[in-house]
Scaffold this active site. Sequence first.
Site, PDB file in Angstrom:
ATOM      1  N   LYS A  59       2.006  12.351   9.300  1.00 39.21           N
ATOM      2  CA  LYS A  59       1.807  10.973   9.845  1.00 39.21           C
ATOM      3  C   LYS A  59       2.543   9.963   9.337  1.00 39.21           C
ATOM      4  O   LYS A  59       2.992   9.962   7.994  1.00 39.21           O
ATOM      5  CB  LYS A  59       0.627  11.029   9.859  1.00 39.21           C
ATOM      6  CG  LYS A  59      -0.029  10.720   9.186  1.00 39.21           C
ATOM      7  CD  LYS A  59      -1.848  10.459   8.797  1.00 39.21           C
ATOM      8  CE  LYS A  59      -2.347  10.038   8.183  1.00 39.21           C
ATOM      9  NZ  LYS A  59      -4.041   9.541   8.260  1.00 39.21           N
ATOM     10  N   LYS A  70      -5.555  12.314  -4.916  1.00 40.96           N
ATOM     11  CA  LYS A  70      -5.065  11.393  -5.480  1.00 40.96           C
ATOM     12  C   LYS A  70      -4.895  12.163  -7.369  1.00 40.96           C
ATOM     13  O   LYS A  70      -4.201  11.356  -8.083  1.00 40.96           O
ATOM     14  CB  LYS A  70      -6.533  10.586  -6.023  1.00 40.96           C
ATOM     15  CG  LYS A  70      -6.877  10.036  -3.893  1.00 40.96           C
ATOM     16  CD  LYS A  70      -5.311   8.689  -3.967  1.00 40.96           C
ATOM     17  CE  LYS A  70      -5.570   7.828  -3.186  1.00 40.96           C
ATOM     18  NZ  LYS A  70      -4.488   7.472  -2.133  1.00 40.96           N
ATOM     19  N   LYS A  82       1.128   4.025   4.961  1.00 42.03           N
ATOM     20  CA  LYS A  82       1.719   2.509   4.779  1.00 42.03           C
ATOM     21  C   LYS A  82       2.636   2.436   3.512  1.00 42.03           C
ATOM     22  O   LYS A  82       3.163   1.439   3.380  1.00 42.03           O
ATOM     23  CB  LYS A  82      -0.223   1.887   4.573  1.00 42.03           C
ATOM     24  CG  LYS A  82      -0.320   1.647   5.731  1.00 42.03           C
ATOM     25  CD  LYS A  82      -1.930   2.005   5.022  1.00 42.03           C
ATOM     26  CE  LYS A  82      -2.502  -0.185   4.926  1.00 42.03           C
ATOM     27  NZ  LYS A  82      -3.639  -0.085   4.376  1.00 42.03           N
TER      28      LYS A  82
END
Length: 334
Positions: free
Chosen positions: A197, A115, A200
């Site tokens: 993967k 992050k 979202k």
Amino acid sequence: MATGKEIVVSGIRSTGFLHLGNYFGAIRNYVRMQEDYNCYFFVADWHSLTTHPDPKDLRGNVYRVVAENIASGLDPEKVALYAQSDIPEIAELYLLLNMLAYKGELEKVPTFKDKVRMQPQNVNAGLLTYPVLMSADILVHRAVKVPVGKDQEQHLEMARNFAQRFNARYGELFPEPTAFNFGGNLVRIQSLDGNGKMSKSENEMATLYLNDTDELIRKKIMKAKTDSGPAEPGALMPDSVANLFTLMQLVTAPEVVKTFEQAYQDQTIRYGDMKKQLAEDMVSFMAPIREKAKALQQDAPYLQKILKAGAEKARASAAQTLQAARKLIGINYY
């Protein structure tokens, strides 16, 4: 909530759109768990605040996540389905656990480092203490099983650490939660472009979202990455092709899958035909979930009723834990 059953806790952030990876990696398992466990499933709206979502989007995001979970098969009568922010006991336990968490260990968490790289202008305290809040989410119900993916396993290890530290300092209260996959290994759905993967919020054309239209599903699958075909019989499949077969195994009749697998082995596979088959089967699978979720999102009073009932179940559990924690710490003055 049924008594005498083991407690399971899991949450989904109210950011981005739920996708096929969420469904097969988590929600499908939740639906099976609700029959055998005391389940607390929540929308992690506090966690989403670390990335500062627009306030006008927050309510709709929470409603959408709840609607998509119900549309996927979760029964609000069998589980506690609630918004994290409706349980103030979580915030109090988060505060108490922060006294047992150390800056050095939090700074080493891989997701925190990621992050910091991704949003260097927004390295807030919530990002640093994310694992502490996640631990509070779990420990507030004294859960013993937590369905998590590989990327969350270190956070769960930290939850066990905090449980151990609390128990050692103040007295036995928290069980040590363990990672849990209902029925074996979780299905890992890769992105359609072969790069990691499904996400979202990133790489939208390589991710199949539960609210995608039929045409968009077809378009995304037809653009999925393949190769020029196997160079020799029995050749190892590249990850992108193996992922298409994984998707096919989830939504296509077994005998049809077998036909395409044989064609791959025989070096006669036509990826265009395979993608068309997969696209139509995926549309048939996803459309009912999308339409049910869309209808639920139009019924705000129903969703509010679900969230309120879920919060009442969750608070009843959380209040008992907080009362015991306060007593052990000595915060009981009258």
